[in-house]
Design an enzyme around this catalytic site. Sequence first.
Site, short mmCIF file in Angstrom:
data_model
loop_
_atom_site.label_atom_id
_atom_site.label_comp_id
_atom_site.label_asym_id
_atom_site.label_seq_id
_atom_site.Cartn_x
_atom_site.Cartn_y
_atom_site.Cartn_z
N THR A 59 0.82 -1.21 0.00
CA THR A 59 0.00 0.00 0.00
C THR A 59 0.86 1.26 0.00
OG1 THR A 59 -1.70 -1.20 1.21
CG2 THR A 59 -1.90 1.19 1.16
N CYS A 60 1.95 1.24 0.74
CA CYS A 60 2.83 2.40 0.78
C CYS A 60 3.46 2.64 -0.59
CB CYS A 60 3.92 2.21 1.84
SG CYS A 60 3.27 1.97 3.50
N ALA A 61 3.92 1.58 -1.21
CA ALA A 61 4.51 1.69 -2.55
C ALA A 61 3.48 2.21 -3.54
CB ALA A 61 5.07 0.34 -2.99
#
Length: 165
Positions: A59-61
Amino acid sequence: MADITLKGNAINTVGNLPENGTKAPDFKLTAVDLSQKSLSDFTGKNIILNIFPSVDTGTCATSVREFNKKAADLENTVVLCISRDLPFAQARFCGAEGIDNVVMLSDFATGNFGKDYQLEIANGPLANLHSRAIVIIDDKGNVSYTEQVSEIVNEPNYENALKAI
């Protein structure tokens, strides 16, 4: 403190994001070239702070990729992607992904950004990392929009953030 969840399990942050209309707290963060960056380095621009636990999670990527795409079309706006990842990991990710429209910044040295913006995770398996949040700072240095993502594995609301600029 903000009540958030990690895969449905309750966790908390150390406080609440800065209020809209308030002066954005200053910061000192480390760029991928190991230089120091502060809020004043971006004076006169609208600033999107895309804050997350680690670029090494899906999700961060995705949030970095998404803001990288959208940042290319934004006038007088800079996107700062902030985590506690080492600058080397941030640089590796950006190089592998062709990310060049956002500025990656690390709070690895002190964690003060997470404390000052009240988004450090206080408990649970991600304690001391940053929660997933968006903070928009206008060209005068005032907070104009915030989103504390309530479930850490969910993406932020990109459209609401972009509308706030």
